[in-house]
Motif scaffolding. Structure first.
Motif, PDB file in Angstrom:
ATOM      1  N   GLN A  33       5.641   2.147  -3.666  1.00 16.14           N
ATOM      2  CA  GLN A  33       5.105   1.060  -2.845  1.00 16.14           C
ATOM      3  C   GLN A  33       3.742   1.430  -2.271  1.00 16.14           C
ATOM      4  N   ASP A  34       3.595   2.688  -1.852  1.00 16.30           N
ATOM      5  CA  ASP A  34       2.311   3.136  -1.268  1.00 16.30           C
ATOM      6  C   ASP A  34       1.214   3.161  -2.327  1.00 16.30           C
ATOM      7  N   LEU A  68      -4.769  -7.381  -1.602  1.00 16.68           N
ATOM      8  CA  LEU A  68      -3.324  -7.271  -1.404  1.00 16.68           C
ATOM      9  C   LEU A  68      -3.008  -5.972  -0.687  1.00 16.68           C
ATOM     10  N   GLU A  69      -1.929  -5.949   0.069  1.00 20.82           N
ATOM     11  CA  GLU A  69      -1.543  -4.757   0.816  1.00 20.82           C
ATOM     12  C   GLU A  69      -0.043  -4.541   0.731  1.00 20.82           C
ATOM     13  N   ARG A  70       0.385  -3.388   1.206  1.00 23.03           N
ATOM     14  CA  ARG A  70       1.795  -3.005   1.160  1.00 23.03           C
ATOM     15  C   ARG A  70       2.587  -3.800   2.188  1.00 23.03           C
ATOM     16  N   TYR A  98       0.647  -9.798   0.603  1.00 17.67           N
ATOM     17  CA  TYR A  98       1.460  -8.639   0.292  1.00 17.67           C
ATOM     18  C   TYR A  98       1.711  -8.549  -1.217  1.00 17.67           C
ATOM     19  N   VAL A  99       1.812  -7.293  -1.706  1.00 15.13           N
ATOM     20  CA  VAL A  99       2.153  -7.074  -3.114  1.00 15.13           C
ATOM     21  C   VAL A  99       3.649  -7.288  -3.304  1.00 15.13           C
ATOM     22  N   ALA A 139       2.651 -11.452  -6.494  1.00 18.07           N
ATOM     23  CA  ALA A 139       2.225 -11.556  -5.096  1.00 18.07           C
ATOM     24  C   ALA A 139       2.603 -12.964  -4.654  1.00 18.07           C
ATOM     25  N   TYR A 190       1.119   1.800  -5.346  1.00 21.33           N
ATOM     26  CA  TYR A 190       0.834   0.505  -5.984  1.00 21.33           C
ATOM     27  C   TYR A 190      -0.029  -0.366  -5.069  1.00 21.33           C
ATOM     28  N   ALA A 191       0.279  -0.365  -3.775  1.00 25.28           N
ATOM     29  CA  ALA A 191      -0.535  -1.143  -2.838  1.00 25.28           C
ATOM     30  C   ALA A 191      -1.975  -0.652  -2.845  1.00 25.28           C
ATOM     31  N   ALA A 223      -5.381  -2.951  -3.771  1.00 23.31           N
ATOM     32  CA  ALA A 223      -6.162  -3.288  -2.573  1.00 23.31           C
ATOM     33  C   ALA A 223      -7.427  -4.073  -2.915  1.00 23.31           C
TER      34      ALA A 223
END
Length: 486
Positions: free
Chosen positions: A196-197, A208-210, A3-4, A83, A199-200, A204
């Motif tokens: 958050q959306d 990394l994901e939200r 996760y970020v 992260a 930046y994730a 990617a």
């Protein structure tokens, strides 16, 4: 996929303490001094600006703001980017850390405006690589419309039918393109979700994901965090002391068993040596007896008296020799029996040591699990313990050190030892306390009468030098690491 971490925090006011932490003017225990040189400044300051605090003020002064900035207005937004430790280690090992930094800077400039991104620092001297960025919330465009108030249901509040309505006042609208300082526009709820959306999506490509949307997890304040940490730290400290006591008792028990095993082995060796000695003596006796018998048999006596005398002598020799042989054989049997018992003792001790060692390994694994929980759930606990040891080292009592790491102020009179100057300095009725940092990462400062202990030591040292007629030296300006060019 990991996760970020993209956390925004409104600054409460004076940024000097956070600037000192970010730029390592104040070194905290969780910082590895040998890795400070790896830190990088990712944003270059304008000419004449020497640090982050001045960069924030420079942006406010040159943004063209028409309205006076209020005392309660938020001047800067702190952004912490990272992260999980495993993911950051993977990115670093893959040689992608520079690309990760560059993509983060591009995202911040695109999202908040390049001029508003006044400072950004990559920290490599703590457990997990991370970026501290500073955003001045200067925006343009129409102001956000406030939500309309609910209509009153009370009949007394309803307008009478015959009552004339007063015309609403009209004001001259301000130019929507004029710059203004407004943190609410930048940190509106819908904006935070959007950050958050987006930046994730930008991260990617680094695996990394939200985080989970709609999660019940909430970000607690630093005050709540330290209050909970202090309570849990006390309980965990008690558990640590109990576990260490159990570990020490088991270690001593194993040492005792090892000592007994060595003593049993030594007795067994001594018994074996005695057995070999007795067997050697028995062999010599039998050889001497056989030799005497051979000599007597080869002699021929000419008369019966001589024959009788020979028989008597032979009988006496046989009787004497047999008695000695039986006695030595009995001693050998006794030694064999003693050796057998010693061997049984050794085998028993070996089994006991094996069981104790297995139990100790299990206890060690449990202790490591407890310590892992401490590092995972309460990452500041090891730092607080180091601070407590440091306080004892420089002159505080055990009780005073315990009060300090539990965030209770202490009145101190006595001498404190400065490791930097190798000298003791007197303090009379001074108030000493820990100051908790206000950053997104845990940091502590030991304050004496409101100033850092390191600064107090330097002041006392300068006063001491002045009494000797030595003027204090001018401190040289420390050059900045410009880091990556973005």
């Amino acid at each position: 996929m990991g996760y970020v971490v993209f956390h925004l925090d409104k600054s409460p006011g004076n940024e000097s303490a956070m600037t000192d932490h970010i730029e390592r003017k104040e070194i905290h225990p969780n910082v590895d001094p040998e890795r400070i040189h790896l830190n990088k400044e990712l944003v270059e300051f304008p000419d004449g600006v020497k640090d982050r605090t001045e960069a924030i003020q420079h942006r406010l002064d040159t943004a063209g703001l028409k309205r006076k900035i209020g005392k309660n207005q938020v001047k800067v937004i702190r952004v912490m980017i990272s992260a999980s430790p495993e993911d950051m280690k993977r990115i670093e090992n893959e040689g992608k850390l520079d690309d990760w930094c560059r993509d983060n800077m591009d995202y911040l400039k695109k999202t908040f405006g390049e001029d508003n991104l006044v400072a950004a620092t990559l920290h490599m001297d703590e457990t997990t690589p991370h970026i501290h960025a500073s955003i001045v919330p200067i925006v343009r465009g129409e102001r956000r419309q406030k939500k309309p108030k609910k209509k009153l249901e009370d009949n007394n509040q309803l307008q009478k039918p015959n009552e004339e309505q007063k015309p609403k006042r009209t004001y001259k609208k301000k130019d929507p393109n004029m710059p203004r300082l407004c943190v609410d526009d930048v940190m509106a709820r819908e904006k935070l979700i959007e950050y958050q959306d987006t930046y994730a999506a930008a991260m990617a490509k680094y695996g990394l994901e939200r985080g989970i949307k709609g999660s019940d997890a909430r970000h607690i304040t630093l005050t709540e965090h330290y209050r909970n940490q202090t309570i849990e730290s006390n309980n965990l400290q008690i558990n640590i002391e109990q576990l260490l006591a159990v570990e020490e008792a088991k270690r001593q028990r194993i040492e005792e068993l090892k000592q007994k095993e060595q003593e049993a082995k030594l007795k067994s060796i001594q018994a074996e040596e005695q057995k070999q000695q007795k067997e050697s003596e028995l062999k010599e006796t039998e050889e001497s007896l056989n030799q005497v018998k051979g000599q007597l048999k080869t002699e021929e006596f000419k008369n019966k008296a001589a024959d009788v005398g020979s028989n008597i002598m032979d009988g006496l020799g046989l009787m004497i020799g047999t008695s000695k042989v039986k006695r030595q054989q009995q001693e050998i049997e006794n030694l064999k029996h003693e050796k057998h018992e010693l061997q049984q003792d050794i085998d028993g001790l070996t089994q006991t040591i094996s069981r104790e060692r297995s139990a100790r390994q299990q206890e060690t694994m449990q202790l490591k699990a407890e310590i892992h929980k401490i590092h995972d759930w309460l990452p500041d606990t090891p730092t607080l313990i180091k601070w407590g040891e440091y306080c004892q080292k420089i002159g505080f009592s055990n009780t005073q050190a315990k009060d300090l790491i539990n965030m209770r102020p202490v009145q101190f009179s006595g001498e404190l030892y400065s490791t930097e100057h190798s000298q003791r300095f007197a303090a009379n009725n001074a108030e000493v306390r820990f100051d908790k940092g206000t950053g997104t990462l845990s940091s502590f400062r030991l304050l004496l009468n409101g100033i850092s202990l390191a600064q107090w030591f330097r002041q006392k040292y300068d006063e001491f030098r002045e009494t000797l007629g030595i003027k204090p030296k001018q401190k040289p300006q420390i050059g900045r690491n410009k880091g990556l060019g973005m």
